[in-house]
Write a protein that holds these residues in place. Structure first.
Motif, PDB file in Angstrom:
ATOM      1  N   TYR A  53      -1.261   0.521   1.573  1.00  0.00           N
ATOM      2  CA  TYR A  53      -1.142   1.970   1.457  1.00  0.00           C
ATOM      3  C   TYR A  53       0.296   2.423   1.731  1.00  0.00           C
ATOM      4  N   LEU A  66       2.193   1.741  -1.278  1.00  0.00           N
ATOM      5  CA  LEU A  66       1.869   2.703  -2.334  1.00  0.00           C
ATOM      6  C   LEU A  66       2.594   4.025  -2.116  1.00  0.00           C
ATOM      7  N   GLN A  83       6.074   4.273  -3.650  1.00  0.00           N
ATOM      8  CA  GLN A  83       6.254   4.433  -5.089  1.00  0.00           C
ATOM      9  C   GLN A  83       6.543   5.893  -5.428  1.00  0.00           C
TER      10      GLN A  83
END
Length: 550
Positions: free
Chosen positions: A212, A215, A218
């Motif tokens: 996570y 992520l 990004q």
């Protein structure tokens, strides 16, 4: 004051000469600090800076001399003095082994992550074999971080054994208080210490990363609005314009189900739907205004979104292929919203005008959804089983907790303690029953009859109560409409049938005649005359006796 010995003279007082030119008498420093630790140095200079005449031997030579036996000894050889004992808290003071590790934590209620990787530092204190686990603090993580396990000795099994530095290595799993930590690497000092103790270290591993967190690193997705669709234009154009539909939810097929009415509002400004409940007076329901709050309703979900927790989390565009729009709401059409099937049977005039202008649908008639009430079921009493009175048994069919039949209180007050008594004989083909006599007692307050048989000595029949107080039904009367015996049925010569036994009235008491004369309208003239004649015969003059003259 220091003195220099002369070669050849013994080192005794008076055999040495002092140096008169010497002016410095300080002592060299033998205690220093290196990297924060106290270090003791062997002195090489004496007082005043004179070099000490000390032979410097290597460690191997010192060990050889300690183990070498002398060639010529006098008596028992003396043992070498033991090495100086150094306690652990002194030898390993401020020496800590440091390991890099991580553990995996489940995240049950999240759609973006199913587990979380948390990186920690495991410290092993050599001075008392204690350990601590510390998690580096990450800014804005929302997780309580820092010291996860305070410094203490940690048990490694159920037998009470504790973790030792020999149990620690790279590439192994250790369990502490139910959490499994994966040790991936250690620092330089830990590596040197373990290798010096003869422990073969496993190759280091790569630290696991939190998916996570990666992520979040990004770049965010960019949403480009199509040129032919403008939400602001839709909001300004259809603001305060709402389509209203009248619908029903028929749940009569399930147990205790019913048919309920609702009002469905469709907001054109943002394509949201709201379902309001329609309450009736004294319907026994809590006055909740809304069945479903205003929200967008999905029509078709993606293939893998069946197990999506819709009751907990909001549905986004990623889980929905198609949303409900205004063209899906039509009069006479059924649609399923959140598991309930609603049937739209009517709408308001504004909705009809909107569908006519927007979709060209002008025929939206109202559909009659009212149901005819079923014919009332005729309540019929079950057949009489013969126990108790018919009125008393019928009360079990009128209420769950039966009540006693209603009594005529006025009649009971007027006729209280009024009893009509009759003498009767039993009609029976058995010879022994011809001489049996019975006393009928008719209670005017309750219309009940009791029968008593006077005991007769040496008759072979036990007398006493023959029938308790009860109402007696006349023969050939129906069970549904029973006809009971009344005072007008009792007169001289009348036949009374009681539960299959026939009795013939033979005599009455005086009170019966008075009652019949005062209530002559209840009796037939023949019945009244039969009782009057019988009383006259009973009260007639006795026959005269013949007299003879002496």
């Amino acid at each position: 004051m220091a003195s220099n010995p002369v070669h050849g003279l013994p080192f005794l007082p008076g055999m040495s000469f002092k140096d008169s030119t010497k002016t410095a008498f300080h002592r060299c420093q033998t205690l220093g600090y290196r990297n924060g630790y106290a270090v003791v140095q062997r002195p090489t200079l004496g007082i005043g800076g004179d070099r000490l005449q000390v032979t410097q031997l290597s460690q191997a030579e010192l060990d050889d001399l300690a183990s070498k036996a002398p060639l010529l000894t006098y008596g028992q050889p003396k043992q070498a003095p033991p090495a100086e004992f150094i306690p652990a808290h002194v030898a390993f003071d401020k020496k800590v082994l440091k390991f890099d590790a991580y553990f995996q934590e489940d995240v049950p209620m999240s759609t973006e992550e199913h587990y979380r990787i948390r990186q920690v530092k495991i410290y092993y204190y050599l001075e008392d074999d204690s350990m601590s686990v510390i998690e580096p603090v990450v800014e804005n993580s929302g997780i309580p971080q820092g010291k996860l396990i305070k410094r203490q000795r940690l048990a490694k099994n159920d037998r009470g054994d504790h973790y030792h530095w020999k149990d620690l290595n790279r590439g192994i799993d250790i369990t502490i208080y139910g959490k499994t930590f994966r040790v991936v690497d250690c620092d330089r000092f830990t590596q040197v210490f373990l290798e010096s103790q003869g422990i073969e270290l496993n190759p280091p591993e790569k630290m696991a990363l939190d998916p996570y967190t990666e992520l979040r690193k990004q770049p965010l997705r960019k949403y480009v609005t199509p040129s032919d669709f403008d939400q602001l234009k839709q909001f300004l154009t259809f603001d305060k314009q709402v389509l209203r539909f009248y619908a029903i939810w028929d749940d009569t097929d399930s147990m205790f189900g019913e048919c309920r009415t609702y009002i469905i509002h469709y907001y054109l400004m943002d394509d949201t739907v709201e379902i309001r409940e329609v309450h009736e007076r004294n319907n026994g329901r809590d006055p909740f205004p809304l069945l479903m709050n205003r929200q967008r309703v999905p029509k078709v979900l993606v293939k893998n979104a069946k197990n999506f927790p819709q009751c907990v989390l909001e549905i986004s565009d990623q889980e929905v292929l198609e949303w409900y729009t205004a063209k899906d709401f039509l009069v006479g059409k059924s649609l399923t919203i959140l598991g309930r099937t609603f049937f739209i049977y009517d709408c308001d005039p504004f909705t009809r005008q909107y569908y006519k202008e927007k979709f060209g649908i002008s025929d939206l008639p109202r559909i009659d959804v009212s149901k005819k009430e079923p014919a009332p079921v005729k309540q019929e009493l079950p057949p009489y089983n013969g126990y108790g009175l018919v009125e008393d048994s019928a009360q079990n069919c009128f209420a769950l907790i039966p009540k006693a039949p209603r009594k005529d209180v006025i009649k009971m007050l007027l006729n209280d303690n009024k009893v009509l008594r009759y003498l009767a004989a039993l009609e029976s083909p058995i010879p022994e029953d011809k001489d049996r006599r019975f006393v009928f007692s008719y209670f005017l307050a309750t219309d009940m009859i009791s029968i008593f048989e006077p005991p007769v000595r040496n008759s072979g029949i036990i007398g006493g109560k023959y029938l308790g107080r009860t109402k007696v039904i006349k023969p050939y009367s129906s069970v549904e409409n029973p006809v009971y015996y009344s005072p007008s049925d009792f007169f001289i010569g009348a036949v009374i049938e009681v539960f299959g036994h026939r009795f013939v009235i033979l005599d009455t008491d005086d009170y019966v005649l008075k009652y019949m004369e005062s209530n002559a309208a209840q009796y037939s003239p023949e019945a009244l005359l039969s009782v009057q004649n019988h009383v006259r015969k009973r009260e007639g003059p006795a026959p005269e006796l013949e007299t003879f003259d002496c």
